[in-house]
Design a protein around this motif. Structure first.
Motif, PDB file in Angstrom:
ATOM      1  N   UNK A   1       0.827  -1.209   0.000  1.00 38.85           N
ATOM      2  CA  UNK A   1       0.000   0.000   0.000  1.00 38.85           C
ATOM      3  C   UNK A   1       0.861   1.258   0.000  1.00 38.85           C
ATOM      4  N   UNK A   2       1.992   1.218   0.667  1.00 38.15           N
ATOM      5  CA  UNK A   2       2.863   2.401   0.702  1.00 38.15           C
ATOM      6  C   UNK A   2       3.456   2.695  -0.668  1.00 38.15           C
ATOM      7  N   UNK A   3       3.566   1.663  -1.501  1.00 38.45           N
ATOM      8  CA  UNK A   3       4.093   1.849  -2.857  1.00 38.45           C
ATOM      9  C   UNK A   3       3.202   2.803  -3.649  1.00 38.45           C
ATOM     10  N   UNK A   4       1.914   2.774  -3.361  1.00 38.18           N
ATOM     11  CA  UNK A   4       0.986   3.646  -4.087  1.00 38.18           C
ATOM     12  C   UNK A   4       1.360   5.115  -3.923  1.00 38.18           C
ATOM     13  N   UNK A   5       1.852   5.463  -2.754  1.00 39.87           N
ATOM     14  CA  UNK A   5       2.215   6.852  -2.512  1.00 39.87           C
ATOM     15  C   UNK A   5       3.644   7.165  -2.945  1.00 39.87           C
ATOM     16  N   UNK A   6       4.507   6.152  -2.968  1.00 45.82           N
ATOM     17  CA  UNK A   6       5.931   6.392  -3.162  1.00 45.82           C
ATOM     18  C   UNK A   6       6.452   6.153  -4.572  1.00 45.82           C
ATOM     19  N   UNK A   7       5.746   5.413  -5.394  1.00 47.51           N
ATOM     20  CA  UNK A   7       6.268   5.059  -6.719  1.00 47.51           C
ATOM     21  C   UNK A   7       5.240   5.357  -7.797  1.00 47.51           C
ATOM     22  N   UNK A   8       5.743   5.668  -8.970  1.00 42.55           N
ATOM     23  CA  UNK A   8       4.863   5.818 -10.137  1.00 42.55           C
ATOM     24  C   UNK A   8       4.636   4.436 -10.727  1.00 42.55           C
ATOM     25  N   UNK A   9       3.402   3.961 -10.628  1.00 46.12           N
ATOM     26  CA  UNK A   9       3.071   2.678 -11.240  1.00 46.12           C
ATOM     27  C   UNK A   9       1.830   2.862 -12.090  1.00 46.12           C
ATOM     28  N   UNK A  10       1.702   2.026 -13.101  1.00 46.83           N
ATOM     29  CA  UNK A  10       0.544   2.141 -13.996  1.00 46.83           C
ATOM     30  C   UNK A  10      -0.631   1.351 -13.439  1.00 46.83           C
ATOM     31  N   UNK A  11      -1.691   1.238 -14.200  1.00 45.60           N
ATOM     32  CA  UNK A  11      -2.951   0.703 -13.688  1.00 45.60           C
ATOM     33  C   UNK A  11      -3.120  -0.798 -13.911  1.00 45.60           C
ATOM     34  N   UNK A  12      -2.154  -1.465 -14.459  1.00 40.86           N
ATOM     35  CA  UNK A  12      -2.250  -2.885 -14.787  1.00 40.86           C
ATOM     36  C   UNK A  12      -2.588  -3.764 -13.577  1.00 40.86           C
ATOM     37  N   UNK A  13      -3.273  -4.872 -13.838  1.00 43.38           N
ATOM     38  CA  UNK A  13      -3.631  -5.807 -12.776  1.00 43.38           C
ATOM     39  C   UNK A  13      -2.401  -6.482 -12.188  1.00 43.38           C
ATOM     40  N   UNK A  14      -1.529  -6.984 -13.026  1.00 42.79           N
ATOM     41  CA  UNK A  14      -0.409  -7.770 -12.521  1.00 42.79           C
ATOM     42  C   UNK A  14       0.779  -6.927 -12.071  1.00 42.79           C
ATOM     43  N   UNK A  15       1.025  -5.822 -12.717  1.00 44.82           N
ATOM     44  CA  UNK A  15       2.202  -5.018 -12.399  1.00 44.82           C
ATOM     45  C   UNK A  15       1.857  -3.558 -12.109  1.00 44.82           C
ATOM     46  N   UNK A  16       0.673  -3.322 -11.581  1.00 42.36           N
ATOM     47  CA  UNK A  16       0.287  -1.942 -11.321  1.00 42.36           C
ATOM     48  C   UNK A  16      -0.723  -1.783 -10.210  1.00 42.36           C
TER      49      UNK A  16
END
Length: 146
Positions: free
Chosen positions: A86-101
């Motif tokens: 959950x902390x990754x959501x605030x700290x990293x730019x990730x895309x919306x993909x199911x497996x890698x986002x």
């Protein structure tokens, strides 16, 4: 909810359980923070909180291990890896993909919520309280214009 029946029996079931226990032991030896800083991991997405290659997937492994074998440490580990994810959501730019986002992390949150509906309780922390914290991170991400 439909009842789940094991598909393995006899020696195959015993051998399979041994392999699952070995996976549990290996993953339990890892630290979410160490995964994030380990530059030897490739591709880099292994160091994120994603479902397929990160701490969300590991959190789900521990959650289902706990459900299957009722080992309290497995639930504690699920909680630790889910919080990291959950902390990754605030700290990293990730895309919306199911497996890698983002979507995979949200799906992990939904699994904790679903288990809360089954009234699974461990100590004073329930999957509901975990999913509430994780959902808060997801909502904060969305409201910040993701």
């Amino acid at each position: 909810m439909p009842r789940w029946d094991p598909v393995l029996s006899g020696n195959l079931r015993i051998r399979s359980k041994k392999v699952v226990d070995e996976i549990y032991s290996y993953l339990a030896s890892l630290s979410p923070d160490a995964l994030s800083s380990d530059i030897s991991l490739s591709p880099k997405s292994y160091a994120t909180g994603t479902l397929a290659r990160g701490t969300a997937g590991i959190a789900l492994f521990f959650l289902y291990y706990w459900k299957s074998y009722k080992i309290p440490k497995a639930f504690d580990l699920a909680q630790k890896f889910a919080s990291h994810s959950a902390s990754v959501l605030a700290d990293q730019d990730i895309h919306i993909s199911l497996f890698n986002g983002f979507s995979g992390i949200a799906w992990m949150v939904s699994q904790f919520s679903r288990d809360a509906d089954s009234k699974l309780v461990h100590g004073t922390t329930t999957p509901t309280s975990i999913s509430t914290r994780l959902t808060s991170n997801v909502c904060n991400l969305i409201s910040s214009g993701y």
